[in-house]
Design a protein around this motif. Structure first.
Motif, PDB file in Angstrom:
ATOM      1  N   GLY A 142       0.682  -1.378  -0.054  1.00  0.00           N
ATOM      2  CA  GLY A 142      -0.096  -0.165  -0.161  1.00  0.00           C
ATOM      3  C   GLY A 142       0.488   1.510  -0.308  1.00  0.00           C
ATOM      4  N   ILE A 143      -0.149   2.314  -0.563  1.00  0.00           N
ATOM      5  CA  ILE A 143       0.930   2.929  -0.805  1.00  0.00           C
ATOM      6  C   ILE A 143       1.199   4.836   0.291  1.00  0.00           C
ATOM      7  N   ALA A 148      -5.296  13.212  -0.300  1.00  0.00           N
ATOM      8  CA  ALA A 148      -6.358  12.982  -1.574  1.00  0.00           C
ATOM      9  C   ALA A 148      -6.920  12.454  -2.625  1.00  0.00           C
ATOM     10  N   HIS A 149      -6.175  11.740  -2.746  1.00  0.00           N
ATOM     11  CA  HIS A 149      -6.368  10.896  -4.565  1.00  0.00           C
ATOM     12  C   HIS A 149      -7.691  10.182  -5.183  1.00  0.00           C
ATOM     13  N   THR A 150      -7.883  11.149  -6.345  1.00  0.00           N
ATOM     14  CA  THR A 150      -9.061  10.138  -6.318  1.00  0.00           C
ATOM     15  C   THR A 150      -9.538   9.119  -7.472  1.00  0.00           C
ATOM     16  N   GLY A 151      -8.536   8.729  -8.453  1.00  0.00           N
ATOM     17  CA  GLY A 151      -7.891   8.475  -9.580  1.00  0.00           C
ATOM     18  C   GLY A 151      -7.085   6.703  -8.050  1.00  0.00           C
ATOM     19  N   GLU A 178     -12.986   1.272  -3.563  1.00  0.00           N
ATOM     20  CA  GLU A 178     -12.981   1.873  -4.466  1.00  0.00           C
ATOM     21  C   GLU A 178     -12.912   2.374  -4.438  1.00  0.00           C
ATOM     22  N   LYS A 179     -12.342   3.509  -5.867  1.00  0.00           N
ATOM     23  CA  LYS A 179     -11.647   4.430  -6.179  1.00  0.00           C
ATOM     24  C   LYS A 179     -12.833   5.960  -5.710  1.00  0.00           C
ATOM     25  N   TYR A 194      -5.321   4.120   6.004  1.00  0.00           N
ATOM     26  CA  TYR A 194      -5.533   4.038   4.600  1.00  0.00           C
ATOM     27  C   TYR A 194      -4.623   4.478   3.659  1.00  0.00           C
ATOM     28  N   LEU A 195      -4.288   3.292   2.838  1.00  0.00           N
ATOM     29  CA  LEU A 195      -3.321   3.259   2.099  1.00  0.00           C
ATOM     30  C   LEU A 195      -3.804   3.036   0.804  1.00  0.00           C
ATOM     31  N   TRP A 196      -2.366   3.240  -1.030  1.00  0.00           N
ATOM     32  CA  TRP A 196      -3.471   3.384  -2.279  1.00  0.00           C
ATOM     33  C   TRP A 196      -3.448   1.615  -2.106  1.00  0.00           C
ATOM     34  N   ASN A 197      -3.708   1.264  -3.585  1.00  0.00           N
ATOM     35  CA  ASN A 197      -3.722   0.113  -3.787  1.00  0.00           C
ATOM     36  C   ASN A 197      -2.140   0.306  -4.765  1.00  0.00           C
TER      37      ASN A 197
END
Length: 478
Positions: A142-143, A148-151, A178-179, A194-197
């Protein structure tokens, strides 16, 4: 020892016109002397991995092999997908190949088209994940978000997992999400768990296959049949086409990770970017004093916050802001940076018009070298052809076109019917339609020539092959 699995799929249309279906973004140089695929291989820690196993679309096989050759990398194999079936079947092919001799390596699954700015942090996270994979965990990375990225999709971290002398190794996965919209993404950023996938994974080959069989036995069955009797082809591994196409198209997230009780996540703070849009690419590149990012021959006056990519010609900008300008040999894109996520919609429109620029670059790679379409008209086509030393085009004929070859540099061995002759600089030869012919480079430097085709039909599928060093089919245009 870890076995890297490099996923080389993806159409790359979000970076059109630089990236095309037949030449996606992983094969591009984007602000580096190396392509994204080459960077992926070079960032692997030396002497701690087996030779990587690549999963590649059949249409990209020679580009993939050539890019490894140019950096001196010898892959452990290149598995060819007849058609893309998403990540779950692709990784299953790799896991089955890895286990064919009774071994059970840990697979490090990497996308070939991501940017990693901090290689040291990347390698550190891999080491943390290795400890968990050895305990039977299916690890994803996880990044650590910085906005607050929505992509991107998100991973919610659950309970911490174990401790080593350096601290927590990772966490249980509480949920894959999901996004989100902007409001929800902001809430995730503030929550801190929370981490980016990233779409990067680490697990034993057997653990992945066991979990896949539990939740998607149809995918395992199709891939096992596809790999039952793979056909070796040079450095490539060809699977059974019919069996593989029976596999449902499914991502590893949907097929396994969202269901398994053994999912773990390891944070990775490595300046990661999936380069999924021109805006994302702009973020990864160095900027000038006016926040412009340039690749190629670019001159900017009174401009700021732009991304300008010049493939061949000089591109000059005056008095503009927040633009994306991409100039290639056969297409020009001008867009506002805020609209870079909608490039796919533009590509869909171009596809509906059946434009070749959606799929093909003007410069096309082949196993023997490459060619560049210099000019074309209703009954003629001009190519600049480069043949690498020791390589040959197939022995072939064309029904609808004649060809005239003029050598620019190097030496060419030309076979026309039963006649063989050597051509050197400034010499030429004419090949009539329906005559069997072949071109080879017997020298030690590249052979470069100009080919002028003339006739009623000039498509690449007007080729009948009689002999080929690269085991291409009789009418295989690649």
């Amino acid at each position: 020892m870890i076995l890297p699995v490099i996923l080389c799929g993806g159409s790359g249309t979000r970076l059109w016109p630089m990236s095309r279906e037949c030449y996606p973004k992983q094969f591009l140089q984007l602000g580096s002397e190396y392509t994204l695929l080459q960077e992926t291989l070079l960032r692997l820690e030396p002497d701690s991995h087996q030779a990587a196993l690549l999963i590649c679309n059949e249409a990209h096989r020679f580009i993939c092999a050539e890019q490894m050759r140019t950096i001196g990398y010898q892959a452990g194999g290149i598995i060819l997908e007849p058609e893309g079936r998403n990540t779950a079947p692709a990784i299953a092919l790799a896991a089955l190949q890895a286990r064919k001799n009774g071994e059970d390596p840990i697979l490090l699954v990497l996308a070939s088209d991501h940017f990693i700015g901090d290689v040291t942090a990347f390698r550190h996270s891999i080491k943390q994940g290795l400890a968990l994979a050895n305990r039977g965990k299916l690890v994803t990375f996880g990044i650590t978000p910085d906005c607050a990225h929505t992509g991107y999709g998100y991973i919610q971290c659950g309970s911490p997992i174990a401790h080593d002398p350096e601290g927590t190794l990772g966490a249980e996965v509480a949920a894959f999400i999901e996004k989100p919209d902007a409001e929800v993404a902001e809430r995730y950023l503030k929550a801190g768990n929370y981490l980016w996938n990233s779409g990067l994974f680490l697990f034993k080959a057997s653990d992945y296959l066991n979990e896949l069989a539990k939740y998607r036995p149809d995918i395992v069955q199709a891939c096992e049949q596809a790999m039952a009797a793979p056909q070796p082809d040079l450095d490539f591994i060809r699977v059974n086409r019919e069996a593989f196409l029976a596999a449902p198209s499914e991502s590893i997230d949907y097929a396994v990770m969202e269901h398994t009780r053994h999912a773990a996540v390891v944070p990775m703070n490595a300046n990661w970017n999936d380069i999924g849009s021109f805006e994302a690419l702009w973020q990864t590149l160095d900027k000038d004093s006016h926040n412009n990012a340039h690749i190629g021959n670019v001159t900017a006056l009174n401009t700021r916050d732009n991304l300008v990519l010049a493939q061949e010609r000089l591109v000059a900008t005056v008095g503009v802001q927040d633009l994306v300008v991409v100039d290639t040999k056969d297409a020009l894109l001008v867009a506002h940076r805020s609209q870079s996520q909608t490039i796919k919609t533009l590509v869909d429109e171009l596809k509906s018009r059946a434009l070749s620029e959606v799929t093909e670059h003007r410069e096309v790679y082949r196993p023997w070298g490459k060619y560049d379409i210099v000019d074309q008209g209703e009954r003629f086509l001009v190519k600049r052809i480069t043949v690498r030393p020791g390589h040959s085009l197939s022995r072939q004929l064309h029904y609808h076109r004649a060809e005239h070859w003029v050598v620019v540099s190097g030496t060419g061995l030309v076979e026309i019917g039963d006649e063989r002759r050597l051509l050197s600089e400034d010499q030429s030869v004419f090949i009539p339609a329906t005559v069997v012919h072949r071109l080879s480079n017997p020298g030690k430097v590249d052979l470069q020539l100009i080919e002028v085709q003339s006739g009623s039909y000039l498509g690449e599928d007007d080729i009948v092959r009689f002999e080929d060093d690269y085991t291409r089919g009789t009418h295989d245009v690649r």
